[in-house]
Write a protein that holds these residues in place. Structure first.
Motif, PDB file in Angstrom:
ATOM      1  N   LYS A 129       0.906  -1.297  -0.066  1.00 40.29           N
ATOM      2  CA  LYS A 129      -0.061   0.173   0.204  1.00 40.29           C
ATOM      3  C   LYS A 129       0.810   1.409   0.092  1.00 40.29           C
ATOM      4  O   LYS A 129       0.626   2.442  -0.699  1.00 40.29           O
ATOM      5  N   ILE A 130       2.072   1.471   0.604  1.00 35.39           N
ATOM      6  CA  ILE A 130       2.881   2.288   0.594  1.00 35.39           C
ATOM      7  C   ILE A 130       3.463   2.416  -0.597  1.00 35.39           C
ATOM      8  O   ILE A 130       3.755   3.452  -1.029  1.00 35.39           O
ATOM      9  N   ALA A 131       4.085   1.341  -1.236  1.00 38.81           N
ATOM     10  CA  ALA A 131       4.420   1.425  -2.700  1.00 38.81           C
ATOM     11  C   ALA A 131       3.597   1.973  -3.785  1.00 38.81           C
ATOM     12  O   ALA A 131       3.746   2.737  -4.579  1.00 38.81           O
ATOM     13  N   ASN A 132       2.293   1.517  -3.381  1.00 38.29           N
ATOM     14  CA  ASN A 132       1.152   2.104  -4.452  1.00 38.29           C
ATOM     15  C   ASN A 132       1.097   3.527  -4.156  1.00 38.29           C
ATOM     16  O   ASN A 132       0.571   4.296  -5.356  1.00 38.29           O
ATOM     17  N   GLU A 133       1.297   4.457  -2.940  1.00 34.97           N
ATOM     18  CA  GLU A 133       1.222   5.935  -3.029  1.00 34.97           C
ATOM     19  C   GLU A 133       2.277   6.334  -3.744  1.00 34.97           C
ATOM     20  O   GLU A 133       2.113   7.442  -4.440  1.00 34.97           O
ATOM     21  N   PHE A 134       3.383   5.871  -3.934  1.00 33.97           N
ATOM     22  CA  PHE A 134       4.522   6.223  -4.633  1.00 33.97           C
ATOM     23  C   PHE A 134       4.147   6.143  -6.308  1.00 33.97           C
ATOM     24  O   PHE A 134       4.436   7.128  -6.855  1.00 33.97           O
ATOM     25  N   TRP A 135       3.580   5.097  -6.514  1.00 37.27           N
ATOM     26  CA  TRP A 135       2.925   4.990  -7.867  1.00 37.27           C
ATOM     27  C   TRP A 135       2.057   5.850  -8.503  1.00 37.27           C
ATOM     28  O   TRP A 135       2.170   6.525  -9.308  1.00 37.27           O
ATOM     29  N   ARG A 136       1.281   6.290  -7.300  1.00 35.49           N
ATOM     30  CA  ARG A 136       0.036   7.272  -7.478  1.00 35.49           C
ATOM     31  C   ARG A 136       0.849   8.753  -7.802  1.00 35.49           C
ATOM     32  O   ARG A 136       0.183   9.692  -8.592  1.00 35.49           O
ATOM     33  N   LEU A 137       1.995   9.000  -7.217  1.00 37.58           N
ATOM     34  CA  LEU A 137       2.625  10.359  -7.294  1.00 37.58           C
ATOM     35  C   LEU A 137       3.492  10.292  -8.581  1.00 37.58           C
ATOM     36  O   LEU A 137       3.874  11.308  -8.905  1.00 37.58           O
ATOM     37  N   GLY A 138       3.677   9.053  -9.258  1.00 32.71           N
ATOM     38  CA  GLY A 138       4.252   9.324 -10.428  1.00 32.71           C
ATOM     39  C   GLY A 138       5.648   8.515 -10.443  1.00 32.71           C
ATOM     40  O   GLY A 138       6.139   8.361 -11.536  1.00 32.71           O
ATOM     41  N   TYR A 139       5.812   7.743  -9.473  1.00 32.88           N
ATOM     42  CA  TYR A 139       7.188   7.079  -9.668  1.00 32.88           C
ATOM     43  C   TYR A 139       6.779   5.926 -10.537  1.00 32.88           C
ATOM     44  O   TYR A 139       5.622   5.277 -10.154  1.00 32.88           O
ATOM     45  N   ARG A 140       7.739   5.264 -11.002  1.00 35.52           N
ATOM     46  CA  ARG A 140       7.506   4.279 -11.704  1.00 35.52           C
ATOM     47  C   ARG A 140       8.353   3.105 -11.623  1.00 35.52           C
ATOM     48  O   ARG A 140       8.184   1.985 -12.108  1.00 35.52           O
ATOM     49  N   ARG A 141       9.239   2.972 -10.971  1.00 31.81           N
ATOM     50  CA  ARG A 141      10.204   1.979 -10.630  1.00 31.81           C
ATOM     51  C   ARG A 141       9.657   1.583  -9.182  1.00 31.81           C
ATOM     52  O   ARG A 141      10.429   1.535  -8.146  1.00 31.81           O
ATOM     53  N   VAL A 142       8.832   0.748  -9.150  1.00 29.92           N
ATOM     54  CA  VAL A 142       7.959   0.560  -8.137  1.00 29.92           C
ATOM     55  C   VAL A 142       7.313  -0.925  -8.337  1.00 29.92           C
ATOM     56  O   VAL A 142       6.964  -1.338  -9.223  1.00 29.92           O
ATOM     57  N   LEU A 143       7.666  -1.872  -7.232  1.00 31.53           N
ATOM     58  CA  LEU A 143       7.278  -3.209  -6.998  1.00 31.53           C
ATOM     59  C   LEU A 143       6.413  -3.405  -6.033  1.00 31.53           C
ATOM     60  O   LEU A 143       6.520  -2.792  -4.946  1.00 31.53           O
ATOM     61  N   ALA A 144       5.482  -4.449  -6.073  1.00 34.77           N
ATOM     62  CA  ALA A 144       4.738  -4.830  -5.060  1.00 34.77           C
ATOM     63  C   ALA A 144       5.171  -6.363  -4.897  1.00 34.77           C
ATOM     64  O   ALA A 144       4.825  -7.276  -5.713  1.00 34.77           O
ATOM     65  N   ILE A 145       5.386  -6.963  -3.725  1.00 32.24           N
ATOM     66  CA  ILE A 145       6.061  -8.313  -3.454  1.00 32.24           C
ATOM     67  C   ILE A 145       5.062  -9.179  -2.221  1.00 32.24           C
ATOM     68  O   ILE A 145       5.213  -8.210  -1.207  1.00 32.24           O
ATOM     69  N   ASN A 146       4.533 -10.162  -2.112  1.00 33.20           N
ATOM     70  CA  ASN A 146       3.759 -10.495  -1.155  1.00 33.20           C
ATOM     71  C   ASN A 146       3.710 -11.908  -1.238  1.00 33.20           C
ATOM     72  O   ASN A 146       3.570 -12.616  -2.298  1.00 33.20           O
ATOM     73  N   THR A 147       3.365 -12.763   0.088  1.00 36.51           N
ATOM     74  CA  THR A 147       3.118 -13.962  -0.078  1.00 36.51           C
ATOM     75  C   THR A 147       1.633 -14.241  -0.120  1.00 36.51           C
ATOM     76  O   THR A 147       1.266 -15.615  -0.365  1.00 36.51           O
ATOM     77  N   ALA A 148       0.882 -13.362  -0.118  1.00 36.91           N
ATOM     78  CA  ALA A 148      -0.606 -13.347   0.011  1.00 36.91           C
ATOM     79  C   ALA A 148      -1.024 -12.791  -1.243  1.00 36.91           C
ATOM     80  O   ALA A 148      -0.751 -11.572  -1.280  1.00 36.91           O
ATOM     81  N   SER A 149      -1.711 -13.359  -2.293  1.00 37.53           N
ATOM     82  CA  SER A 149      -2.186 -12.908  -3.520  1.00 37.53           C
ATOM     83  C   SER A 149      -3.152 -11.894  -3.294  1.00 37.53           C
ATOM     84  O   SER A 149      -3.485 -11.098  -3.979  1.00 37.53           O
ATOM     85  N   ASN A 150      -4.186 -12.155  -2.224  1.00 35.11           N
ATOM     86  CA  ASN A 150      -5.268 -11.492  -2.024  1.00 35.11           C
ATOM     87  C   ASN A 150      -4.910  -9.745  -1.813  1.00 35.11           C
ATOM     88  O   ASN A 150      -5.537  -8.718  -1.985  1.00 35.11           O
ATOM     89  N   ASP A 151      -3.763  -9.818  -1.031  1.00 40.39           N
ATOM     90  CA  ASP A 151      -3.300  -8.501  -0.524  1.00 40.39           C
ATOM     91  C   ASP A 151      -2.749  -7.488  -1.661  1.00 40.39           C
ATOM     92  O   ASP A 151      -2.364  -6.190  -1.667  1.00 40.39           O
ATOM     93  N   LEU A 152      -2.405  -8.080  -3.073  1.00 45.36           N
ATOM     94  CA  LEU A 152      -2.180  -7.342  -3.954  1.00 45.36           C
ATOM     95  C   LEU A 152      -3.431  -6.817  -4.750  1.00 45.36           C
ATOM     96  O   LEU A 152      -3.415  -5.817  -5.499  1.00 45.36           O
ATOM     97  N   ALA A 153      -4.420  -7.293  -4.605  1.00 48.99           N
ATOM     98  CA  ALA A 153      -5.801  -6.828  -5.038  1.00 48.99           C
ATOM     99  C   ALA A 153      -5.911  -5.476  -4.579  1.00 48.99           C
ATOM    100  O   ALA A 153      -5.847  -4.797  -3.471  1.00 48.99           O
ATOM    101  N   GLY A 154      -6.270  -4.482  -5.653  1.00 50.43           N
ATOM    102  CA  GLY A 154      -6.843  -3.140  -5.547  1.00 50.43           C
ATOM    103  C   GLY A 154      -5.812  -2.133  -5.482  1.00 50.43           C
ATOM    104  O   GLY A 154      -5.955  -0.959  -5.682  1.00 50.43           O
TER     105      GLY A 154
END
Length: 375
Positions: A50-75
Protein backbone atom coordinates in the motif's frame (compact mmCIF):
# COMPACT_ATOMS: atom_id res chain seq x y z
CA UNK A 1 29.71 -54.74 -40.86
CA UNK A 2 27.13 -52.08 -41.69
CA UNK A 3 28.12 -48.44 -41.19
CA UNK A 4 26.49 -46.80 -38.17
CA UNK A 5 23.87 -44.21 -39.13
CA UNK A 6 24.40 -40.63 -37.95
CA UNK A 7 20.68 -39.95 -38.08
CA UNK A 8 18.97 -39.48 -34.70
CA UNK A 9 15.26 -39.85 -34.37
CA UNK A 10 14.60 -36.79 -32.18
CA UNK A 11 11.21 -35.16 -31.64
CA UNK A 12 10.55 -31.67 -32.93
CA UNK A 13 10.10 -29.18 -30.08
CA UNK A 14 8.43 -25.85 -30.66
CA UNK A 15 10.36 -23.01 -28.98
CA UNK A 16 9.31 -19.33 -28.85
CA UNK A 17 11.21 -16.95 -31.04
CA UNK A 18 13.84 -15.20 -28.82
CA UNK A 19 12.85 -11.77 -30.13
CA UNK A 20 9.22 -12.40 -29.20
CA UNK A 21 10.19 -13.62 -25.75
CA UNK A 22 12.19 -10.48 -25.07
CA UNK A 23 9.40 -8.27 -26.37
CA UNK A 24 6.99 -9.64 -23.74
CA UNK A 25 9.25 -8.64 -20.85
CA UNK A 26 8.24 -5.49 -18.93
CA UNK A 27 10.42 -2.54 -19.88
CA UNK A 28 11.91 0.04 -17.55
CA UNK A 29 9.55 2.99 -17.33
CA UNK A 30 10.82 6.41 -16.37
CA UNK A 31 9.21 8.35 -13.55
CA UNK A 32 6.41 10.64 -14.66
CA UNK A 33 7.89 13.60 -12.83
CA UNK A 34 11.25 15.28 -12.50
CA UNK A 35 13.03 14.15 -9.36
CA UNK A 36 16.51 14.48 -7.90
CA UNK A 37 16.97 10.84 -6.88
CA UNK A 38 15.74 7.92 -8.98
CA UNK A 39 14.32 5.63 -6.34
CA UNK A 40 13.38 2.01 -6.76
CA UNK A 41 10.60 1.07 -4.33
CA UNK A 42 9.87 -2.47 -3.16
CA UNK A 43 6.59 -2.82 -1.30
CA UNK A 44 6.89 -6.00 0.77
CA UNK A 45 3.78 -7.44 2.39
CA UNK A 46 0.33 -5.90 2.66
CA UNK A 47 1.35 -2.61 4.30
CA UNK A 48 4.45 -2.31 2.13
CA UNK A 49 2.37 -2.79 -1.00
CA UNK A 50 0.00 0.00 0.00
CA UNK A 51 2.90 2.37 0.69
CA UNK A 52 4.43 1.44 -2.68
CA UNK A 53 1.07 2.17 -4.27
CA UNK A 54 1.22 5.76 -2.95
CA UNK A 55 4.59 6.27 -4.66
CA UNK A 56 3.07 4.89 -7.88
CA UNK A 57 0.15 7.34 -7.56
CA UNK A 58 2.64 10.21 -7.26
CA UNK A 59 4.24 9.29 -10.57
CA UNK A 60 7.16 7.08 -9.57
CA UNK A 61 7.48 4.10 -11.90
CA UNK A 62 10.34 2.00 -10.50
CA UNK A 63 7.86 0.42 -8.10
CA UNK A 64 7.31 -3.23 -7.12
CA UNK A 65 4.76 -5.00 -4.92
CA UNK A 66 5.86 -8.37 -3.51
CA UNK A 67 3.75 -10.52 -1.21
CA UNK A 68 3.14 -14.05 -0.01
CA UNK A 69 -0.63 -13.40 -0.03
CA UNK A 70 -2.12 -12.93 -3.48
CA UNK A 71 -5.25 -11.32 -2.01
CA UNK A 72 -3.19 -8.46 -0.58
CA UNK A 73 -2.19 -7.36 -4.07
CA UNK A 74 -5.79 -6.78 -5.08
CA UNK A 75 -6.77 -3.15 -5.45
CA UNK A 76 -3.26 -1.85 -6.08
CA UNK A 77 -2.74 0.45 -9.04
CA UNK A 78 0.73 -0.99 -9.55
CA UNK A 79 0.47 -3.09 -12.76
CA UNK A 80 0.52 -6.90 -12.39
CA UNK A 81 3.79 -7.04 -14.33
CA UNK A 82 5.36 -5.13 -11.43
CA UNK A 83 3.99 -7.60 -8.86
CA UNK A 84 5.38 -10.87 -7.55
CA UNK A 85 3.63 -13.54 -5.48
CA UNK A 86 5.94 -15.58 -3.28
CA UNK A 87 5.16 -19.24 -2.70
CA UNK A 88 1.62 -20.52 -3.21
CA UNK A 89 0.01 -17.15 -2.46
CA UNK A 90 -1.61 -18.26 0.80
CA UNK A 91 0.30 -15.76 2.96
CA UNK A 92 2.76 -15.89 5.85
CA UNK A 93 0.17 -15.84 8.66
CA UNK A 94 2.09 -13.18 10.62
CA UNK A 95 4.96 -15.67 10.90
CA UNK A 96 8.23 -13.77 10.21
CA UNK A 97 10.16 -16.97 9.54
CA UNK A 98 7.78 -17.87 6.72
CA UNK A 99 8.22 -14.38 5.30
CA UNK A 100 12.00 -14.64 5.44
CA UNK A 101 12.01 -18.10 3.85
CA UNK A 102 9.67 -16.98 1.09
CA UNK A 103 11.92 -14.10 0.05
CA UNK A 104 15.07 -16.21 0.28
CA UNK A 105 13.57 -19.10 -1.75
CA UNK A 106 12.65 -16.80 -4.64
CA UNK A 107 15.72 -14.63 -4.59
CA UNK A 108 16.35 -15.07 -8.33
CA UNK A 109 12.76 -14.15 -9.19
CA UNK A 110 13.12 -10.98 -7.13
CA UNK A 111 16.40 -10.06 -8.80
CA UNK A 112 14.91 -10.66 -12.23
CA UNK A 113 11.94 -8.40 -11.48
CA UNK A 114 14.28 -5.69 -10.14
CA UNK A 115 16.31 -5.83 -13.34
CA UNK A 116 13.26 -5.50 -15.55
CA UNK A 117 11.64 -2.73 -13.49
CA UNK A 118 14.54 -0.70 -12.11
CA UNK A 119 17.08 -1.04 -14.91
CA UNK A 120 20.59 0.31 -14.42
CA UNK A 121 19.73 3.96 -13.80
CA UNK A 122 18.35 3.56 -10.29
CA UNK A 123 20.11 5.66 -7.60
CA UNK A 124 18.63 4.16 -4.44
CA UNK A 125 16.33 1.30 -3.48
CA UNK A 126 13.89 1.61 -0.60
CA UNK A 127 12.26 -1.48 0.92
CA UNK A 128 8.79 -0.64 2.27
CA UNK A 129 7.28 -2.86 4.95
CA UNK A 130 5.44 -3.16 8.24
CA UNK A 131 7.11 -4.47 11.37
CA UNK A 132 3.93 -6.16 12.59
CA UNK A 133 3.24 -8.69 9.84
CA UNK A 134 4.83 -11.87 8.57
CA UNK A 135 6.02 -11.11 5.04
CA UNK A 136 7.21 -7.55 5.71
CA UNK A 137 8.71 -8.16 9.12
CA UNK A 138 10.34 -11.46 8.25
CA UNK A 139 11.42 -10.66 4.71
CA UNK A 140 12.75 -7.11 5.09
CA UNK A 141 16.34 -7.90 5.99
CA UNK A 142 16.59 -10.58 3.31
CA UNK A 143 15.12 -8.15 0.76
CA UNK A 144 17.65 -5.49 1.76
CA UNK A 145 20.49 -7.91 1.09
CA UNK A 146 19.07 -8.84 -2.31
CA UNK A 147 18.71 -5.15 -3.18
CA UNK A 148 22.27 -4.48 -2.06
CA UNK A 149 23.54 -7.27 -4.28
CA UNK A 150 21.56 -5.79 -7.18
CA UNK A 151 23.13 -2.38 -6.65
CA UNK A 152 26.57 -3.98 -6.44
CA UNK A 153 25.90 -5.65 -9.78
CA UNK A 154 25.41 -2.16 -11.20
CA UNK A 155 28.74 -1.03 -9.78
CA UNK A 156 27.05 1.12 -7.11
CA UNK A 157 28.39 -0.56 -4.00
CA UNK A 158 30.46 2.40 -2.79
CA UNK A 159 27.52 4.31 -1.33
CA UNK A 160 24.73 3.46 1.08
CA UNK A 161 22.21 2.90 -1.68
CA UNK A 162 19.61 0.67 -0.01
CA UNK A 163 17.27 1.75 2.78
CA UNK A 164 14.04 0.79 4.55
CA UNK A 165 10.78 2.55 5.28
CA UNK A 166 9.25 0.65 8.20
CA UNK A 167 5.76 1.11 9.67
CA UNK A 168 5.41 0.28 13.36
CA UNK A 169 2.25 -1.41 14.68
CA UNK A 170 -0.20 0.53 16.83
CA UNK A 171 -0.30 -0.19 20.57
CA UNK A 172 -3.60 -2.01 20.10
CA UNK A 173 -1.77 -4.70 18.09
CA UNK A 174 -0.60 -6.62 21.13
CA UNK A 175 1.65 -9.62 21.55
CA UNK A 176 3.93 -11.09 18.91
CA UNK A 177 3.43 -8.23 16.44
CA UNK A 178 4.97 -5.76 18.89
CA UNK A 179 7.82 -8.05 19.92
CA UNK A 180 8.67 -8.96 16.32
CA UNK A 181 8.61 -5.30 15.30
CA UNK A 182 10.95 -4.41 18.17
CA UNK A 183 13.44 -7.04 17.05
CA UNK A 184 13.36 -5.78 13.48
CA UNK A 185 13.83 -2.14 14.56
CA UNK A 186 16.91 -3.11 16.58
CA UNK A 187 18.33 -5.07 13.65
CA UNK A 188 17.73 -2.25 11.18
CA UNK A 189 19.38 0.32 13.45
CA UNK A 190 22.42 -1.95 13.71
CA UNK A 191 22.46 -2.15 9.91
CA UNK A 192 22.06 1.65 9.67
CA UNK A 193 25.32 1.95 11.57
CA UNK A 194 26.98 -0.05 8.79
CA UNK A 195 25.52 -0.08 5.28
CA UNK A 196 21.79 0.74 5.43
CA UNK A 197 20.43 4.21 4.62
CA UNK A 198 18.04 5.78 4.93
CA UNK A 199 15.96 4.19 7.67
CA UNK A 200 12.56 5.88 7.82
CA UNK A 201 10.27 4.76 10.64
CA UNK A 202 6.55 5.49 10.53
CA UNK A 203 4.96 5.26 13.98
CA UNK A 204 1.28 4.47 13.36
CA UNK A 205 0.53 5.01 17.06
CA UNK A 206 1.94 8.52 16.89
CA UNK A 207 -0.05 9.30 13.77
CA UNK A 208 -3.24 7.94 15.36
CA UNK A 209 -2.75 10.43 18.20
CA UNK A 210 -2.35 13.31 15.77
CA UNK A 211 -5.63 12.43 14.03
CA UNK A 212 -7.80 11.00 16.85
CA UNK A 213 -11.02 11.39 14.88
CA UNK A 214 -9.81 9.55 11.80
CA UNK A 215 -11.59 6.27 11.02
CA UNK A 216 -9.83 2.93 11.29
CA UNK A 217 -9.63 2.68 7.51
CA UNK A 218 -8.39 6.24 7.08
CA UNK A 219 -5.60 6.25 9.67
CA UNK A 220 -3.28 4.03 7.65
CA UNK A 221 -3.95 6.00 4.47
CA UNK A 222 -3.06 9.19 6.38
CA UNK A 223 0.17 7.62 7.58
CA UNK A 224 1.13 6.37 4.15
CA UNK A 225 0.30 9.57 2.28
CA UNK A 226 2.06 11.82 4.77
CA UNK A 227 5.39 10.04 4.89
CA UNK A 228 5.35 9.29 1.15
CA UNK A 229 4.38 12.89 0.41
CA UNK A 230 7.15 14.36 2.55
CA UNK A 231 9.87 12.25 0.96
CA UNK A 232 8.48 13.16 -2.45
CA UNK A 233 8.46 16.89 -1.61
CA UNK A 234 12.16 16.85 -0.74
CA UNK A 235 12.97 14.74 -3.79
CA UNK A 236 11.01 17.13 -6.02
CA UNK A 237 12.41 20.35 -4.54
CA UNK A 238 15.98 19.05 -4.73
CA UNK A 239 15.87 19.16 -8.53
CA UNK A 240 14.33 22.62 -8.82
CA UNK A 241 16.24 25.84 -9.33
CA UNK A 242 15.83 28.66 -6.85
CA UNK A 243 16.58 32.37 -7.11
CA UNK A 244 17.00 32.41 -3.35
CA UNK A 245 18.78 29.40 -1.84
CA UNK A 246 18.82 25.96 -3.45
CA UNK A 247 18.48 22.64 -1.68
CA UNK A 248 19.92 20.16 -4.16
CA UNK A 249 20.43 16.47 -4.78
CA UNK A 250 23.75 16.36 -2.97
CA UNK A 251 22.19 18.02 0.09
CA UNK A 252 19.34 15.51 0.19
CA UNK A 253 21.67 12.56 -0.30
CA UNK A 254 23.96 13.71 2.49
CA UNK A 255 21.06 13.69 4.97
CA UNK A 256 19.68 10.35 3.78
CA UNK A 257 23.15 8.82 4.10
CA UNK A 258 23.22 9.48 7.86
CA UNK A 259 20.90 6.58 8.70
CA UNK A 260 17.61 7.09 10.55
CA UNK A 261 15.69 10.12 9.25
CA UNK A 262 12.39 11.81 10.04
CA UNK A 263 10.39 14.58 8.40
CA UNK A 264 8.22 17.46 9.52
CA UNK A 265 5.97 20.08 7.95
CA UNK A 266 4.24 23.29 9.03
CA UNK A 267 2.20 25.91 7.18
CA UNK A 268 2.18 29.64 8.01
CA UNK A 269 -0.18 32.19 6.52
CA UNK A 270 1.60 35.32 7.73
CA UNK A 271 4.88 36.26 9.38
CA UNK A 272 5.14 39.54 11.24
CA UNK A 273 7.61 38.77 14.03
CA UNK A 274 11.00 37.07 14.09
CA UNK A 275 10.02 34.32 16.50
CA UNK A 276 7.12 33.01 14.39
CA UNK A 277 9.21 30.96 11.98
CA UNK A 278 11.40 29.70 14.83
CA UNK A 279 8.31 28.70 16.83
CA UNK A 280 6.98 26.94 13.74
CA UNK A 281 10.21 24.94 13.41
CA UNK A 282 9.98 23.75 17.01
CA UNK A 283 6.33 22.78 16.55
CA UNK A 284 7.19 21.16 13.24
CA UNK A 285 9.82 18.94 14.82
CA UNK A 286 7.92 18.10 18.00
CA UNK A 287 4.62 17.28 16.30
CA UNK A 288 5.93 16.01 12.99
CA UNK A 289 8.13 13.21 14.30
CA UNK A 290 7.15 9.92 12.74
CA UNK A 291 8.33 7.84 15.69
CA UNK A 292 7.94 8.45 19.41
CA UNK A 293 10.97 9.03 21.60
CA UNK A 294 13.42 10.35 19.01
CA UNK A 295 16.14 12.49 20.55
CA UNK A 296 16.89 14.98 17.78
CA UNK A 297 19.92 16.30 19.65
CA UNK A 298 21.69 13.10 18.52
CA UNK A 299 21.19 13.98 14.83
CA UNK A 300 24.14 14.23 12.47
CA UNK A 301 22.63 16.31 9.66
CA UNK A 302 19.41 17.97 8.61
CA UNK A 303 17.73 20.47 6.35
CA UNK A 304 15.09 23.15 6.48
CA UNK A 305 13.30 24.29 3.34
CA UNK A 306 10.96 27.27 3.06
CA UNK A 307 8.47 27.35 0.19
CA UNK A 308 6.30 30.44 -0.26
CA UNK A 309 4.75 32.90 -2.62
CA UNK A 310 6.89 35.59 -4.19
CA UNK A 311 5.18 38.19 -2.00
CA UNK A 312 5.75 36.32 1.26
CA UNK A 313 9.38 35.46 0.53
CA UNK A 314 10.00 39.04 -0.54
CA UNK A 315 8.61 40.38 2.71
CA UNK A 316 10.47 38.19 5.22
CA UNK A 317 13.56 39.88 6.70
CA UNK A 318 16.71 37.84 6.29
CA UNK A 319 17.24 37.99 10.06
CA UNK A 320 13.98 36.03 10.55
CA UNK A 321 15.25 33.24 8.31
CA UNK A 322 18.68 33.18 9.95
CA UNK A 323 17.12 32.82 13.40
CA UNK A 324 14.86 30.03 12.15
CA UNK A 325 17.78 27.96 10.91
CA UNK A 326 19.73 28.65 14.10
CA UNK A 327 16.76 27.24 15.99
CA UNK A 328 16.83 24.11 13.83
CA UNK A 329 20.54 23.69 14.53
CA UNK A 330 20.05 24.06 18.29
CA UNK A 331 17.24 21.50 18.36
CA UNK A 332 19.55 19.10 16.53
CA UNK A 333 22.29 19.50 19.11
CA UNK A 334 24.63 22.05 17.56
CA UNK A 335 25.54 23.20 21.09
CA UNK A 336 27.07 19.76 21.71
CA UNK A 337 28.74 19.02 18.40
CA UNK A 338 29.24 20.17 14.83
CA UNK A 339 26.37 19.23 12.53
CA UNK A 340 25.46 20.03 8.94
CA UNK A 341 22.28 22.00 8.28
CA UNK A 342 21.23 22.52 4.66
CA UNK A 343 18.94 25.39 3.72
CA UNK A 344 16.61 26.02 0.84
CA UNK A 345 14.01 28.56 -0.29
CA UNK A 346 11.65 28.05 -3.22
CA UNK A 347 8.84 30.02 -4.76
CA UNK A 348 5.28 28.76 -5.18
CA UNK A 349 2.02 30.27 -6.40
CA UNK A 350 0.21 29.43 -3.17
CA UNK A 351 -0.27 32.40 -0.78
CA UNK A 352 1.27 30.60 2.18
CA UNK A 353 4.65 29.77 3.67
CA UNK A 354 5.42 26.06 3.90
CA UNK A 355 8.21 24.85 6.15
CA UNK A 356 9.67 21.38 5.59
CA UNK A 357 12.34 19.77 7.75
CA UNK A 358 14.35 16.58 7.63
CA UNK A 359 16.65 15.36 10.41
CA UNK A 360 18.99 12.41 10.04
CA UNK A 361 21.39 10.22 11.94
CA UNK A 362 19.58 10.16 15.29
CA UNK A 363 19.92 7.34 17.80
CA UNK A 364 17.62 4.39 18.43
CA UNK A 365 14.32 5.58 20.04
CA UNK A 366 14.78 3.49 23.18
CA UNK A 367 11.46 4.41 24.82
CA UNK A 368 9.39 3.23 21.86
CA UNK A 369 11.52 0.11 21.50
CA UNK A 370 11.08 -0.89 25.15
CA UNK A 371 7.31 -0.51 24.94
CA UNK A 372 7.19 -2.80 21.90
CA UNK A 373 9.43 -5.35 23.58
CA UNK A 374 6.87 -5.72 26.36
CA UNK A 375 4.34 -6.83 23.75
Amino acid sequence: MAAESNDLDLPDIQMPDPACAVATEPEVEEDQKKVAIKFGFIGLGQAGGKIANEFWRLGYRRVLAINTASNDLAGLEIPPKRQLILGDGSGAGKNPQRGSDAVRNQREDVLSLMKRTFGDKVDRILVLASGGGGTGCGGSVEMVRIAQDYMKSLGKSGNRTVGVLLALPKDSEKGASQVNAAGLVKTLFDMANQDLAPLIIVDNEQIARQWPNASVSDIFNLANRNVVGLLDIFNTLAVRESQFSSFDRADLSSVLDTGAVCFGTTTLTQISQSHEISDAIRANLNKGLLVEGVDLSTSKAGAGVLVGSKEILGSIPNSFVDEAFKTLARVMGSDKKTITIHQGMFETNKPKLFLYTICGGWDLPQKRLERMQRG
